[in-house]
Design an enzyme around this catalytic site. Structure first.
Site, PDB file in Angstrom:
ATOM      1  N   THR A 145       0.832  -1.217   0.000  1.00 53.46           N
ATOM      2  CA  THR A 145       0.000   0.000   0.000  1.00 53.46           C
ATOM      3  C   THR A 145       0.864   1.264   0.000  1.00 53.46           C
ATOM      4  OG1 THR A 145      -0.288  -0.430   2.354  1.00 53.46           O
ATOM      5  CG2 THR A 145      -2.164  -0.896   0.971  1.00 53.46           C
ATOM      6  N   HIS A 160       0.245 -16.308  -5.813  1.00 55.75           N
ATOM      7  CA  HIS A 160      -0.888 -15.877  -6.639  1.00 55.75           C
ATOM      8  C   HIS A 160      -0.446 -15.443  -8.033  1.00 55.75           C
ATOM      9  CE1 HIS A 160      -3.525 -15.076  -2.805  1.00 55.75           C
ATOM     10  NE2 HIS A 160      -3.416 -16.349  -3.102  1.00 55.75           N
ATOM     11  N   CYS A 213      -0.282 -17.911 -22.069  1.00 54.77           N
ATOM     12  CA  CYS A 213      -1.208 -18.359 -23.115  1.00 54.77           C
ATOM     13  C   CYS A 213      -2.152 -19.409 -22.533  1.00 54.77           C
ATOM     14  CB  CYS A 213      -0.419 -18.947 -24.280  1.00 54.77           C
ATOM     15  SG  CYS A 213      -1.488 -19.728 -25.509  1.00 54.77           S
ATOM     16  N   SER A 248      -4.407  -9.719   5.853  1.00 50.37           N
ATOM     17  CA  SER A 248      -5.501  -9.980   6.790  1.00 50.37           C
ATOM     18  C   SER A 248      -5.879 -11.456   6.783  1.00 50.37           C
ATOM     19  CB  SER A 248      -6.717  -9.113   6.441  1.00 50.37           C
ATOM     20  OG  SER A 248      -6.370  -7.760   6.618  1.00 50.37           O
TER      21      SER A 248
END
Ligand code: ZN
Length: 248
Positions: free
Chosen positions: A27, A118, A126, A193
């Site tokens: 952030t 992630h 592709c 979190s």
């Protein structure tokens, strides 16, 4: 001795410190947590847009959304959280750095061997042949389904290198994250979190294996009561001080 000094002491003596970072680590680089309210994209829930279904059913909005995310990313620089973690890793204090972030800012700060559970927004993939390319190939003006960015090799549709909702997590990254977690004697959550599974289970697995848990996050998490150190502070403040105490 306050909690940060205690935590720095634990980092100094731990044999295997594993760090898990989430959106709160980035952030301060101007990349908003995309669960936050400001993250809404043209009145559409980005959580719905970041899915395989959206890629197939609303490709124009899907690619425009990712182009917007790429444009935010292109100006983003590592912040003190990233630089402190890279310095701690270089000094041998961090055995594994696992991140839920897709921004590549740990690597931009000099961290190596980052486990990106992630995926990465710096790449695209592709859908047909699974080849990977730089994300510049999906930085395209998609005004109609005919404009969907295509694979230079097989003409399959290119998707961002991030893991979309409804997609499996990358098995190799999850395996490495789990393996490191099971070895950990100190597990530090930074700016997460712990809402997104299955990665949010790693800290509990570490605790079951006997590790001490530290949680550095502004908001409460479901594992707060298991944490030996609970620091409701900005991650940058905590990590800069740890870095100072450890002189790295
Ligand atoms: Zn292809």
């Amino acid at each position: 001795m306050d909690q940060i000094e205690e935590l720095a002491g634990a980092v100094a003596t731990s044999k295997c410190t594993v760090v898990l970072t989430g959106a709160g680590a980035s952030t301060d680089s101007g990349l908003p947590d995309f669960r936050s309210k400001q993250g809404l994209w043209q009145g559409i829930d980005p959580m719905k847009l970041a899915s395989l279904t959206a890629l197939r059913s609303s490709p124009v909005e899907f690619y425009q959304f990712y182009r917007h995310r790429l444009s935010r990313l292109s100006g983003a620089q590592p912040n003190p959280v990233h630089t402190a973690l890279a310095a701690l890793q270089r000094a041998g204090y961090v055995s594994a750095l696992i991140t839920q972030n897709v921004d590549g800012l740990h690597q931009a700060a000099g961290a190596t061997d980052v486990i990106e559970v992630h995926g990465s927004l710096r790449e695209c993939v592709c859908l047909d042949c699974r080849s990977r390319f730089p994300s510049s190939l999906i930085d395209a003006d998609v005004l109609s389904p005919a404009d969907i960015p295509r694979c230079p090799q097989c003409r399959g549709a290119l998707k961002p290198g991030v893991i979309l909702f409804e997609e499996e997590l990358p098995a190799d990254a999850i395996e490495r994250a789990l393996e490191a977690t099971q070895r950990a004697d100190l597990f530090i959550v930074v700016g997460s979190s712990l809402e997104v599974g299955p990665v949010n289970q790693l800290p509990a697995i570490a605790v079951q294996g006997g590790a001490d848990l530290a949680i550095v996050n502004l908001d409460p998490t479901h594992l707060d009561r298991k944490a030996r150190w609970l620091l409701r502070e900005r991650a940058a403040v905590v990590l800069e001080r740890c870095r100072g105490i450890l002189k790295v």
